[in-house]
Enzyme design. Structure first.
Site, PDB file in Angstrom:
ATOM      1  N   HIS A   1       1.032   5.186   1.372  1.00 19.18           N
ATOM      2  CA  HIS A   1       0.501   6.172   2.317  1.00 19.18           C
ATOM      3  C   HIS A   1       0.538   7.541   1.650  1.00 19.18           C
ATOM      4  O   HIS A   1       1.566   7.923   1.075  1.00 19.18           O
ATOM      5  CB  HIS A   1       1.390   6.286   3.561  1.00 19.18           C
ATOM      6  CG  HIS A   1       1.441   5.082   4.431  1.00 19.18           C
ATOM      7  ND1 HIS A   1       0.788   5.008   5.629  1.00 19.18           N
ATOM      8  CD2 HIS A   1       2.112   3.900   4.304  1.00 19.18           C
ATOM      9  CE1 HIS A   1       1.044   3.839   6.203  1.00 19.18           C
ATOM     10  NE2 HIS A   1       1.852   3.150   5.416  1.00 19.18           N
TER      11      HIS A   1
ATOM     12  N   HIS B   1       0.838  -1.209   0.000  1.00 18.65           N
ATOM     13  CA  HIS B   1       0.000   0.000   0.000  1.00 18.65           C
ATOM     14  C   HIS B   1       0.862   1.245   0.000  1.00 18.65           C
ATOM     15  O   HIS B   1       1.988   1.242   0.467  1.00 18.65           O
ATOM     16  CB  HIS B   1      -0.928   0.012   1.217  1.00 18.65           C
ATOM     17  CG  HIS B   1      -0.215  -0.158   2.520  1.00 18.65           C
ATOM     18  ND1 HIS B   1       0.194  -1.396   2.980  1.00 18.65           N
ATOM     19  CD2 HIS B   1       0.192   0.735   3.462  1.00 18.65           C
ATOM     20  CE1 HIS B   1       0.795  -1.253   4.147  1.00 18.65           C
ATOM     21  NE2 HIS B   1       0.825   0.026   4.452  1.00 18.65           N
TER      22      HIS B   1
END
Ligand code: AMP
Ligand code: ZN
Length: 149
Positions: free
Chosen positions: A107, A105
């Site tokens: 941020h 992922h």
């Protein structure tokens, strides 16, 4: 039936499938962005592929390209919505880098001139021929000699 790969114990797979709650801000066929539940600053968003890939290095090129193409628009929206002065786009890859959720992922972390976040991290210097040695090693990894040469 979803065509996305799924890891039953992964919190982000559960968010993708709607099995646990999340605050989604963007959804496409192959990606979801939602608010981090413990934000560094308000408006901290996570962008994840819908398929389970443990980290960034496991992402197929097409998936990475799709998520990468979403990043500027998503960052513009976060920055405008939070009226932030800037933002970090960060990937923590591996435990040594602070990764805690093994579903790759990005941020997006809004930053403000007066916020309490500590930055920058410390920088060092290369010694001797270390810089050119590392440059050569990375280049050889990217362009390995052909096996039939
Ligand atoms: P990392 O340390 O880079 O693996 O980041 C994982 C992030 O996921 C952390 O910032 C957590 O606060 C966030 N997080 C973990 N579980 C959830 C959840 N259920 N919903 C939203 N964010 C989460
Ligand atoms: Zn997952």
């Amino acid at each position: 039936m979803s065509q996305h790969t799924y890891e039953p114990h992964c919190p982000f797979c559960k968010i993708v499938r709607g099995e646990i709650p999340s605050s989604k801000v963007l959804e496409t066929d192959d990606a979801v962005a939602f608010l981090d539940i413990n934000p560094v600053n308000p408006g901290h968003v996570l962008l994840v592929p819908k398929s389970h890939h443990s980290n960034l290095t496991d992402l197929p090129d097409l998936t990475a390209a799709h998520l990468g193409a979403l990043v500027p628009r998503l960052c513009r929206a976060v920055q405008a919505a939070t009226r932030s002065d800037g933002f970090h786009l960060v990937v923590n890859n591996g435990r040594a880098a602070g990764q805690t959720v093994d579903h790759g992922h990005w941020h997006i972390i809004p930053r403000f001139y007066n916020d309490p976040v500590h930055w920058p991290w410390p920088h060092s210097q290369y010694a001797g021929d270390e810089l050119s040695q590392i440059q050569g090693r990375i280049e050889r990894e990217l362009n390995p000699p052909s096996s039939d040469a």
